[in-house]
Design a protein around this motif. Structure first.
Motif, PDB file in Angstrom:
ATOM      1  N   CYS A 147       8.451  -8.882 -12.558  1.00 32.77           N
ATOM      2  CA  CYS A 147       7.684  -7.685 -12.224  1.00 32.77           C
ATOM      3  C   CYS A 147       7.836  -7.273 -10.767  1.00 32.77           C
ATOM      4  O   CYS A 147       8.190  -6.135 -10.479  1.00 32.77           O
ATOM      5  CB  CYS A 147       6.205  -7.933 -12.550  1.00 32.77           C
ATOM      6  N   MET A 148       7.578  -8.203  -9.849  1.00 28.94           N
ATOM      7  CA  MET A 148       7.500  -7.890  -8.430  1.00 28.94           C
ATOM      8  C   MET A 148       8.645  -8.513  -7.637  1.00 28.94           C
ATOM      9  O   MET A 148       9.087  -9.620  -7.960  1.00 28.94           O
ATOM     10  CB  MET A 148       6.189  -8.436  -7.851  1.00 28.94           C
ATOM     11  N   PRO A 149       9.109  -7.847  -6.567  1.00 28.57           N
ATOM     12  CA  PRO A 149      10.008  -8.527  -5.631  1.00 28.57           C
ATOM     13  C   PRO A 149       9.219  -9.540  -4.812  1.00 28.57           C
ATOM     14  O   PRO A 149       7.984  -9.496  -4.766  1.00 28.57           O
ATOM     15  CB  PRO A 149      10.521  -7.379  -4.752  1.00 28.57           C
ATOM     16  N   ALA A 150       9.919 -10.457  -4.169  1.00 28.14           N
ATOM     17  CA  ALA A 150       9.239 -11.522  -3.415  1.00 28.14           C
ATOM     18  C   ALA A 150       8.310 -10.958  -2.340  1.00 28.14           C
ATOM     19  O   ALA A 150       7.249 -11.528  -2.059  1.00 28.14           O
ATOM     20  CB  ALA A 150      10.279 -12.447  -2.785  1.00 28.14           C
ATOM     21  N   GLU A 151       8.694  -9.848  -1.731  1.00 27.44           N
ATOM     22  CA  GLU A 151       7.889  -9.262  -0.659  1.00 27.44           C
ATOM     23  C   GLU A 151       6.814  -8.305  -1.179  1.00 27.44           C
ATOM     24  O   GLU A 151       6.027  -7.755  -0.405  1.00 27.44           O
ATOM     25  CB  GLU A 151       8.784  -8.522   0.336  1.00 27.44           C
ATOM     26  N   GLY A 152       6.755  -8.119  -2.495  1.00 26.77           N
ATOM     27  CA  GLY A 152       5.796  -7.182  -3.069  1.00 26.77           C
ATOM     28  C   GLY A 152       6.301  -5.750  -2.996  1.00 26.77           C
ATOM     29  O   GLY A 152       7.334  -5.455  -2.370  1.00 26.77           O
ATOM     30  N   LEU A 153       5.581  -4.848  -3.651  1.00 27.94           N
ATOM     31  CA  LEU A 153       5.922  -3.427  -3.591  1.00 27.94           C
ATOM     32  C   LEU A 153       5.355  -2.822  -2.311  1.00 27.94           C
ATOM     33  O   LEU A 153       4.429  -3.370  -1.716  1.00 27.94           O
ATOM     34  CB  LEU A 153       5.357  -2.700  -4.818  1.00 27.94           C
ATOM     35  N   PRO A 154       5.913  -1.704  -1.854  1.00 24.89           N
ATOM     36  CA  PRO A 154       5.395  -1.071  -0.639  1.00 24.89           C
ATOM     37  C   PRO A 154       3.898  -0.780  -0.750  1.00 24.89           C
ATOM     38  O   PRO A 154       3.409  -0.397  -1.817  1.00 24.89           O
ATOM     39  CB  PRO A 154       6.203   0.232  -0.550  1.00 24.89           C
ATOM     40  N   ILE A 155       3.178  -0.993   0.345  1.00 18.67           N
ATOM     41  CA  ILE A 155       1.743  -0.717   0.361  1.00 18.67           C
ATOM     42  C   ILE A 155       1.520   0.783   0.228  1.00 18.67           C
ATOM     43  O   ILE A 155       2.081   1.578   0.987  1.00 18.67           O
ATOM     44  CB  ILE A 155       1.093  -1.231   1.660  1.00 18.67           C
ATOM     45  N   MET A 156       0.700   1.165  -0.731  1.00 24.91           N
ATOM     46  CA  MET A 156       0.392   2.574  -0.937  1.00 24.91           C
ATOM     47  C   MET A 156      -0.825   2.941  -0.090  1.00 24.91           C
ATOM     48  O   MET A 156      -1.875   2.308  -0.213  1.00 24.91           O
ATOM     49  CB  MET A 156       0.104   2.836  -2.417  1.00 24.91           C
ATOM     50  N   PRO A 157      -0.711   3.917   0.792  1.00 24.59           N
ATOM     51  CA  PRO A 157      -1.871   4.313   1.606  1.00 24.59           C
ATOM     52  C   PRO A 157      -3.069   4.644   0.727  1.00 24.59           C
ATOM     53  O   PRO A 157      -2.922   5.208  -0.361  1.00 24.59           O
ATOM     54  CB  PRO A 157      -1.363   5.558   2.353  1.00 24.59           C
ATOM     55  N   ARG A 158      -4.257   4.298   1.211  1.00 15.91           N
ATOM     56  CA  ARG A 158      -5.463   4.471   0.403  1.00 15.91           C
ATOM     57  C   ARG A 158      -5.631   5.910  -0.053  1.00 15.91           C
ATOM     58  O   ARG A 158      -6.077   6.175  -1.178  1.00 15.91           O
ATOM     59  CB  ARG A 158      -6.684   4.018   1.196  1.00 15.91           C
ATOM     60  N   GLU A 159      -5.277   6.865   0.814  1.00 18.97           N
ATOM     61  CA  GLU A 159      -5.477   8.264   0.447  1.00 18.97           C
ATOM     62  C   GLU A 159      -4.547   8.722  -0.685  1.00 18.97           C
ATOM     63  O   GLU A 159      -4.777   9.768  -1.306  1.00 18.97           O
ATOM     64  CB  GLU A 159      -5.290   9.174   1.670  1.00 18.97           C
ATOM     65  N   GLU A 160      -3.503   7.962  -0.964  1.00 18.82           N
ATOM     66  CA  GLU A 160      -2.617   8.307  -2.069  1.00 18.82           C
ATOM     67  C   GLU A 160      -3.127   7.774  -3.403  1.00 18.82           C
ATOM     68  O   GLU A 160      -2.725   8.254  -4.471  1.00 18.82           O
ATOM     69  CB  GLU A 160      -1.201   7.784  -1.805  1.00 18.82           C
ATOM     70  N   LEU A 161      -3.994   6.772  -3.363  1.00 20.78           N
ATOM     71  CA  LEU A 161      -4.563   6.229  -4.587  1.00 20.78           C
ATOM     72  C   LEU A 161      -5.633   7.168  -5.137  1.00 20.78           C
ATOM     73  O   LEU A 161      -6.315   7.866  -4.382  1.00 20.78           O
ATOM     74  CB  LEU A 161      -5.212   4.871  -4.318  1.00 20.78           C
ATOM     75  N   LEU A 162      -5.800   7.164  -6.449  1.00 24.32           N
ATOM     76  CA  LEU A 162      -6.916   7.880  -7.039  1.00 24.32           C
ATOM     77  C   LEU A 162      -8.217   7.243  -6.566  1.00 24.32           C
ATOM     78  O   LEU A 162      -8.367   6.023  -6.560  1.00 24.32           O
ATOM     79  CB  LEU A 162      -6.843   7.815  -8.556  1.00 24.32           C
ATOM     80  N   SER A 163      -9.164   8.044  -6.179  1.00 20.63           N
ATOM     81  CA  SER A 163     -10.477   7.544  -5.777  1.00 20.63           C
ATOM     82  C   SER A 163     -11.289   7.205  -7.028  1.00 20.63           C
ATOM     83  O   SER A 163     -10.923   7.550  -8.154  1.00 20.63           O
ATOM     84  CB  SER A 163     -11.218   8.598  -4.959  1.00 20.63           C
ATOM     85  N   THR A 164     -12.428   6.537  -6.807  1.00 21.49           N
ATOM     86  CA  THR A 164     -13.324   6.241  -7.929  1.00 21.49           C
ATOM     87  C   THR A 164     -13.709   7.523  -8.652  1.00 21.49           C
ATOM     88  O   THR A 164     -13.652   7.605  -9.887  1.00 21.49           O
ATOM     89  CB  THR A 164     -14.590   5.523  -7.424  1.00 21.49           C
ATOM     90  N   ALA A 165     -14.102   8.543  -7.912  1.00 23.11           N
ATOM     91  CA  ALA A 165     -14.530   9.803  -8.527  1.00 23.11           C
ATOM     92  C   ALA A 165     -13.393  10.453  -9.307  1.00 23.11           C
ATOM     93  O   ALA A 165     -13.624  11.036 -10.385  1.00 23.11           O
ATOM     94  CB  ALA A 165     -15.055  10.758  -7.455  1.00 23.11           C
TER      95      ALA A 165
END
Length: 336
Positions: A38-56
């Protein structure tokens, strides 16, 4: 419904007549393990919080899915959804608005031991925990983390919190195949529902090959040397796992033959990625951006219409293993 018919306004349907009832929303592509498939050893790039869907935003999309599109089941995925600190609040908001909606969580189990009770209180229905082996050395080799005891603690806590049936998802791998009977016995002894899943070409490092992957037939052959297996079919037409009764029951084991025995013809799923893009099929890069509609002031009708449009274009199924190519996104970036 025929391929030429227009999609119904109150359901989510494709041109082949398949209706989506099962919504999977990824809450993050971050993960606390680094599973090789699934994942590369270093993980996937960190997605900035503002790009994630918020709770609302997640809650609103669930409202549209249930109220306008006929979705009847919800699963929260990742990455690892437990990295979201707002997970309990998010589940609580959804439960308050949809009292009878089944809400499931797919997790690697890390951190579940301290949060299972709170998740259950918030309204979570059940959990699926990913665990490919009960051998600590092999677990560490596959996940690149020595955390098997923590995963087991999470499983125990989920069962104690009433998040049942607790299901264990194990990706079938060459390096763990001979340990499949031990994993099945471990699950049966604890009343857990185990499902083996064929590895798919959705790994971030692109190392999957047709020659190397373990098929459902391989898994059943290994299990059949240790247990009496009686086929009992699927739980329902849209369920991906074929089930076998073990040693006369009551325990069963499931095998999800996503590559060797395609079940695309009965697919009832629709997915939303962590940044809000609808993806009707794991292997299709055809997506539509609901987050852009949300943040530009679009109303619920606009969200539903866009969702219907991309679903209507859904392909009849993925290509055979010998010619199937890796999509642009890995499983960690799509959501399980």
């Amino acid at each position: 419904m025929t391929a030429a018919s227009a999609p119904e306004r109150t359901v989510l349907v494709d041109r082949f007549g398949r209706r989506a009832r099962d919504l999977r929303i990824s809450l993050t592509q971050a993960c606390t393990l680094r599973c090789r498939y699934c994942m590369p050893a270093e993980g996937l790039p960190i997605m900035p919080r503002e790009e994630l869907l918020s709770t609302a935003e997640v809650v609103r999309l669930v409202d549209v899915a249930v109220d306008a599109l006929g979705i009847t089941e919800l699963r929260l995925t990742g990455g690892e959804p437990l990295v979201r600190r707002d997970l309990e609040a998010l589940i609580g908001e959804i439960r308050a608005r949809h009292r009878d909606l089944p809400i499931a969580l797919t997790t690697n189990g890390l951190g579940l031991a301290r949060r299972a009770a709170g998740l259950a209180a918030a309204g979570l229905t059940r959990v699926n925990v990913s665990m490919d082996t009960v051998d600590e050395d092999r677990f560490a080799a596959v996940t690149r983390r020595d955390r098997l005891p923590d995963v087991i603690a999470g499983i125990d806590a989920a069962a104690a919190a009433g998040l049942v049936p607790v299901k264990v998802n194990a990706v079938a791998l060459r390096e763990t195949l001979d340990g499949a009977p031990d994993l099945l016995r471990w699950c049966l002894d604890r009343g857990l529902s185990l499902r083996f899943i064929e590895a798919m070409p959705l790994d971030a490092e692109g190392t999957w090959t047709e020659d190397a992957y373990v098929t459902a037939a391989d898994v059943l052959a290994v299990l059949g040397a240790h247990f009496e297996l009686e086929p009992v079919g699927r739980e329902d037409a849209g369920a991906p796992a074929e089930r076998w009764r073990v040693d006369g029951g009551p325990g069963t084991v499931g095998v999800i033959a996503s590559m060797s025995r395609s079940f695309c013809g009965a697919c009832d799923r629709t997915r939303i990625t962590a940044e809000g893009r609808v993806r009707p099929c794991l292997f299709s890069d055809d997506e539509i951006d609901l987050r852009a509609i949300l943040r530009s002031g679009g109303d619920d009708a606009a969200l539903a219409d866009a969702w219907r449009a991309v679903t209507w274009r859904k392909s009849p199924g993925h290509l055979p293993a010998e010619i199937l190519s890796h999509p642009r996104r890995s499983m960690g970036a799509i959501g399980g």
